[in-house]
Design a protein around this motif. Structure first.
Motif, PDB file in Angstrom:
ATOM      1  N   LEU A  25      43.801 -83.072  15.650  1.00  0.00           N
ATOM      2  CA  LEU A  25      43.062 -84.328  15.500  1.00  0.00           C
ATOM      3  C   LEU A  25      41.760 -84.277  16.287  1.00  0.00           C
ATOM      4  O   LEU A  25      40.715 -84.722  15.797  1.00  0.00           O
ATOM      5  N   SER A  26      41.788 -83.716  17.506  1.00  0.00           N
ATOM      6  CA  SER A  26      40.543 -83.536  18.258  1.00  0.00           C
ATOM      7  C   SER A  26      39.573 -82.707  17.444  1.00  0.00           C
ATOM      8  O   SER A  26      38.395 -83.049  17.328  1.00  0.00           O
ATOM      9  N   ALA A  27      40.080 -81.616  16.852  1.00  0.00           N
ATOM     10  CA  ALA A  27      39.222 -80.737  16.062  1.00  0.00           C
ATOM     11  C   ALA A  27      38.656 -81.483  14.865  1.00  0.00           C
ATOM     12  O   ALA A  27      37.485 -81.317  14.521  1.00  0.00           O
ATOM     13  N   SER A  28      39.477 -82.347  14.233  1.00  0.00           N
ATOM     14  CA  SER A  28      38.967 -83.037  13.050  1.00  0.00           C
ATOM     15  C   SER A  28      37.934 -84.094  13.448  1.00  0.00           C
ATOM     16  O   SER A  28      36.951 -84.299  12.735  1.00  0.00           O
ATOM     17  N   TYR A  29      38.101 -84.748  14.623  1.00  0.00           N
ATOM     18  CA  TYR A  29      37.074 -85.698  15.071  1.00  0.00           C
ATOM     19  C   TYR A  29      35.778 -84.963  15.384  1.00  0.00           C
ATOM     20  O   TYR A  29      34.687 -85.410  14.995  1.00  0.00           O
ATOM     21  N   ILE A  30      35.910 -83.824  16.096  1.00  0.00           N
ATOM     22  CA  ILE A  30      34.710 -83.052  16.427  1.00  0.00           C
ATOM     23  C   ILE A  30      34.065 -82.546  15.145  1.00  0.00           C
ATOM     24  O   ILE A  30      32.842 -82.595  14.982  1.00  0.00           O
ATOM     25  N   GLY A  31      34.915 -82.082  14.218  1.00  0.00           N
ATOM     26  CA  GLY A  31      34.401 -81.586  12.951  1.00  0.00           C
ATOM     27  C   GLY A  31      33.614 -82.645  12.196  1.00  0.00           C
ATOM     28  O   GLY A  31      32.549 -82.376  11.653  1.00  0.00           O
ATOM     29  N   ALA A  32      34.125 -83.892  12.212  1.00  0.00           N
ATOM     30  CA  ALA A  32      33.417 -84.976  11.528  1.00  0.00           C
ATOM     31  C   ALA A  32      32.085 -85.268  12.205  1.00  0.00           C
ATOM     32  O   ALA A  32      31.125 -85.693  11.567  1.00  0.00           O
ATOM     33  N   ALA A  33      32.014 -85.022  13.525  1.00  0.00           N
ATOM     34  CA  ALA A  33      30.788 -85.336  14.255  1.00  0.00           C
ATOM     35  C   ALA A  33      29.715 -84.292  14.057  1.00  0.00           C
ATOM     36  O   ALA A  33      28.524 -84.614  14.113  1.00  0.00           O
ATOM     37  N   VAL A  34      30.111 -83.034  13.860  1.00  0.00           N
ATOM     38  CA  VAL A  34      29.093 -81.982  13.758  1.00  0.00           C
ATOM     39  C   VAL A  34      28.850 -81.543  12.320  1.00  0.00           C
ATOM     40  O   VAL A  34      27.987 -80.703  12.072  1.00  0.00           O
ATOM     41  N   GLU A  35      29.590 -82.130  11.389  1.00  0.00           N
ATOM     42  CA  GLU A  35      29.487 -81.711   9.998  1.00  0.00           C
ATOM     43  C   GLU A  35      28.096 -82.017   9.427  1.00  0.00           C
ATOM     44  O   GLU A  35      27.536 -83.075   9.703  1.00  0.00           O
ATOM     45  N   GLU A  36      27.575 -81.077   8.623  1.00  0.00           N
ATOM     46  CA  GLU A  36      26.295 -81.319   7.939  1.00  0.00           C
ATOM     47  C   GLU A  36      26.587 -81.960   6.584  1.00  0.00           C
ATOM     48  O   GLU A  36      27.357 -81.415   5.799  1.00  0.00           O
ATOM     49  N   HIS A  37      25.988 -83.119   6.340  1.00  0.00           N
ATOM     50  CA  HIS A  37      26.198 -83.769   5.043  1.00  0.00           C
ATOM     51  C   HIS A  37      25.055 -83.402   4.109  1.00  0.00           C
ATOM     52  O   HIS A  37      23.905 -83.455   4.491  1.00  0.00           O
ATOM     53  N   HIS A  38      25.433 -83.030   2.913  1.00  0.00           N
ATOM     54  CA  HIS A  38      24.388 -82.670   1.965  1.00  0.00           C
ATOM     55  C   HIS A  38      24.281 -83.681   0.848  1.00  0.00           C
ATOM     56  O   HIS A  38      23.249 -83.792   0.214  1.00  0.00           O
ATOM     57  N   HIS A  39      25.372 -84.461   0.638  1.00  0.00           N
ATOM     58  CA  HIS A  39      25.415 -85.242  -0.599  1.00  0.00           C
ATOM     59  C   HIS A  39      24.383 -86.361  -0.649  1.00  0.00           C
ATOM     60  O   HIS A  39      23.790 -86.601  -1.672  1.00  0.00           O
ATOM     61  N   HIS A  40      24.094 -87.016   0.489  1.00  0.00           N
ATOM     62  CA  HIS A  40      23.172 -88.142   0.349  1.00  0.00           C
ATOM     63  C   HIS A  40      21.707 -87.718   0.369  1.00  0.00           C
ATOM     64  O   HIS A  40      20.828 -88.511   0.106  1.00  0.00           O
ATOM     65  N   GLU A  41      21.460 -86.448   0.703  1.00  0.00           N
ATOM     66  CA  GLU A  41      20.084 -85.983   0.574  1.00  0.00           C
ATOM     67  C   GLU A  41      19.677 -85.959  -0.901  1.00  0.00           C
ATOM     68  O   GLU A  41      18.527 -86.213  -1.240  1.00  0.00           O
ATOM     69  N   GLU A  42      20.682 -85.665  -1.741  1.00  0.00           N
ATOM     70  CA  GLU A  42      20.392 -85.673  -3.180  1.00  0.00           C
ATOM     71  C   GLU A  42      20.132 -87.086  -3.666  1.00  0.00           C
ATOM     72  O   GLU A  42      19.374 -87.313  -4.598  1.00  0.00           O
ATOM     73  N   ALA A  43      20.754 -88.069  -3.016  1.00  0.00           N
ATOM     74  CA  ALA A  43      20.607 -89.450  -3.450  1.00  0.00           C
ATOM     75  C   ALA A  43      19.216 -90.002  -3.163  1.00  0.00           C
ATOM     76  O   ALA A  43      18.789 -90.962  -3.795  1.00  0.00           O
ATOM     77  N   HIS A  44      18.503 -89.399  -2.195  1.00  0.00           N
ATOM     78  CA  HIS A  44      17.186 -89.912  -1.848  1.00  0.00           C
ATOM     79  C   HIS A  44      16.198 -89.787  -3.001  1.00  0.00           C
ATOM     80  O   HIS A  44      16.189 -88.772  -3.665  1.00  0.00           O
TER      81      HIS A  44
END
Lengths: 67, 443
Positions: free
Chosen positions: B424-443
């Protein structure tokens, strides 16, 4: 009296968590039967989901005893 | 066949011991109260209970203000002269050792310096004792003189826990035939966090601190040896301790860190995840051992799990990238009206995640310890505290079987909770450092 009401509250919280974790277990078993090669991924995700549900149950139990 | 005979011998020994330990374990005063014993066993203490009346003293570093000037400290819990039931027969500057825990005498008229005290009041003061208890409740309570029932309903969480803990600690120290009340052992957390705000500063190496230091040193020793083996045996197959630790290490790396945080960024967080996993695993497993180096309920102490979850909280939020904070504060891609609802929920979630993390670990480990103590307590409940030997024997058989079952389950829980905390610690950290690509397409 307060004590027994708290115990009933804890019991109700555990019913919910039990149904939830039971569902997770059942679905995980089904998925493993369907896709035995994905057993590792399914087990890891099953445990995470069970832990999240358990978290909700634990909060409910703690609140029912302490408030 | 061999396991079967070992099991039989074990049962026989347990039954034989149960009669003997009935007297020493239950303390002999009044009917046995499993709840009280269980709470005593999960609480922190300034001594290590070996068995019977044998206690190992631990360094009790208690800083306090003597005569309003300067700070003094007591070197060790041995200086209280630990006697029967973990009660010290010496009071030092109003500090006494009660049930293995250092506490202070309330009354400021109590003589300072080293004083001999007793804990039973020699019979004739029995009535005096109960009268004192009532007056104590009135003083500390909510202004309801002598109305215990009225008091009870208004009690909040803290008072309730205090009452539970004080059931076994509602004791007085007797000096010159006069009873003295003890201060509550903590005023902030009800003792569940192993202490808290007191009138003195307690930096003692308590049972929990000892357990943590022990685990830390053990892990240091193990991992330094393993690291050395990797240096000296480079390119060869792992051997011995190295071979035992490698699958665990690789498991955390490949099954926890990589899928949760991602291939590129996981390496930065491996030291924390590994430390958290092995530290919690060590504490959990050491807590399963019912005698000396073990028996400390460290990972079932809320202050310790809070500290662990705090690390996860800080690492998650300090490493949170722009995407992480946008998703919390102003979720992209949804209508503004919905954002007003989502944002408070997301902000709550930031704090709720680590809170659930520490409550889960604390509750699971504490529940396991309480259940095991309750099962062992069957011996004394059925044996009516040493009066009924047949009952004690039946209780011993039932308790042995049930405790063995629970111990096996607790071994699973010990590993599972360490794993859950890490993943769970890893998944919280993972969510914090994850690069999101999907909403760049929405711009």
């Amino acid at each position: 009296m307060t004590g027994s009401l708290a115990a009933i509250g804890a019991g109700i919280a555990v019913i919910g968590a039990g149904i939830g974790i039971g569902n997770i277990g059942a679905k995980a078993m089904e998925s493993i039967a369907r896709q035995p090669e994905a057993v590792g991924d399914i087990r890891a995700n099953m445990l995470i989901m069970a832990a999240l549900i358990e978290g909700a149950a634990i909060i409910a139990i703690i609140l029912s005893f302490f408030i | 066949m061999r396991t079967k005979s070992i099991f039989r011998v074990f049962l026989l020994v347990t039954i034989l011991i149960s009669g003997f330990s009935n007297k020493t374990f239950a303390g002999g005063d009044g009917p046995f109260n499993p709840g009280e014993v269980a709470l005593h066993h999960i609480a922190d203490a300034h001594t290590f209970h070996f068995f019977g009346d044998i206690y190992i003293p631990l360094p009790a570093m208690i800083f306090y203000d003597r005569n309003g000037g300067g700070v003094t400290f007591l070197p060790s819990s041995a200086s209280f002269d630990i006697g029967k039931g973990g009660n010290g027969s010496i009071a030092i500057d109003r500090y006494v050792l009660s049930h293995g825990v250092v506490r202070r005498i309330k009354d400021t008229n109590f003589p300072m310096g080293k004083v001999n005290i007793s804990w039973d009041g020699h019979g004739s003061h029995g009535d005096d004792h109960s009268a004192h208890d009532h007056s104590k409740h009135d003083h500390s309570g909510h202004g309801h003189a002598g109305h215990d029932h009225g008091d009870h309903k208004e009690k909040g969480m803290k008072d309730k826990i205090m009452d539970e803990l004080d059931k076994g600690h509602d004791v007085q120290a007797f000096y010159n035939g006069k009873g003295f009340d003890l201060e509550d052992r903590s005023t902030l957390d009800g003792g569940l966090a192993g202490g808290g705000m007191t009138s003195y500063m307690d930096f003692s190496i308590t049972k929990n601190v000892f357990t943590m230091l022990f685990v830390a040193l053990l892990l240091g020793f193990v991992f330094l040896r393993v690291a050395k083996a990797y240096r000296t045996r480079d390119g060869q197959a792992p051997k011995g301790l190295q071979g035992f630790m490698e699958p665990l290490f690789v498991f955390i790396q490949d099954e926890v860190a990589k899928p949760m945080i991602g291939e590129e960024k996981y390496a930065r967080f491996m030291p924390y995840l590994m430390s958290a996993f092995f530290f919690i695993l060590g504490l959990n497993l050491l807590g399963q051992i019912p005698f000396f180096p073990g028996s400390g309920n460290a990972s079932g102490t809320i202050s310790i799990t809070i500290a662990l979850a705090l690390f996860t909280f800080l690492i998650t939020n300090l490493n949170g990238n722009r995407d992480y904070w946008t998703h919390i504060l102003w979720m992209p891609g949804i209508p503004a009206a919905v954002k007003l609802i989502i944002t408070p929920v997301e902000i709550m979630g930031v704090f709720l995640k680590p809170i659930v993390l520490f409550i889960r670990l604390f509750a699971n480990i504490t529940a396991g310890h309480i259940v095991i103590v309750a099962f062992v307590g069957l011996i004394f409940v059925l044996g009516e505290s040493g009066k009924n030997l047949v009952g004690a024997g039946v209780g011993a058989v039932a308790a042995t079987l049930l405790t063995m079952f629970m111990m096996a389950l607790e071994l699973l829980v010990a590993v599972l909770q360490a794993y859950i905390f890490t993943i769970l610690s890893a998944s919280y950290i993972g969510a914090a450092v994850e690069e999101h690509h999907h909403h760049e397409e929405a711009h």
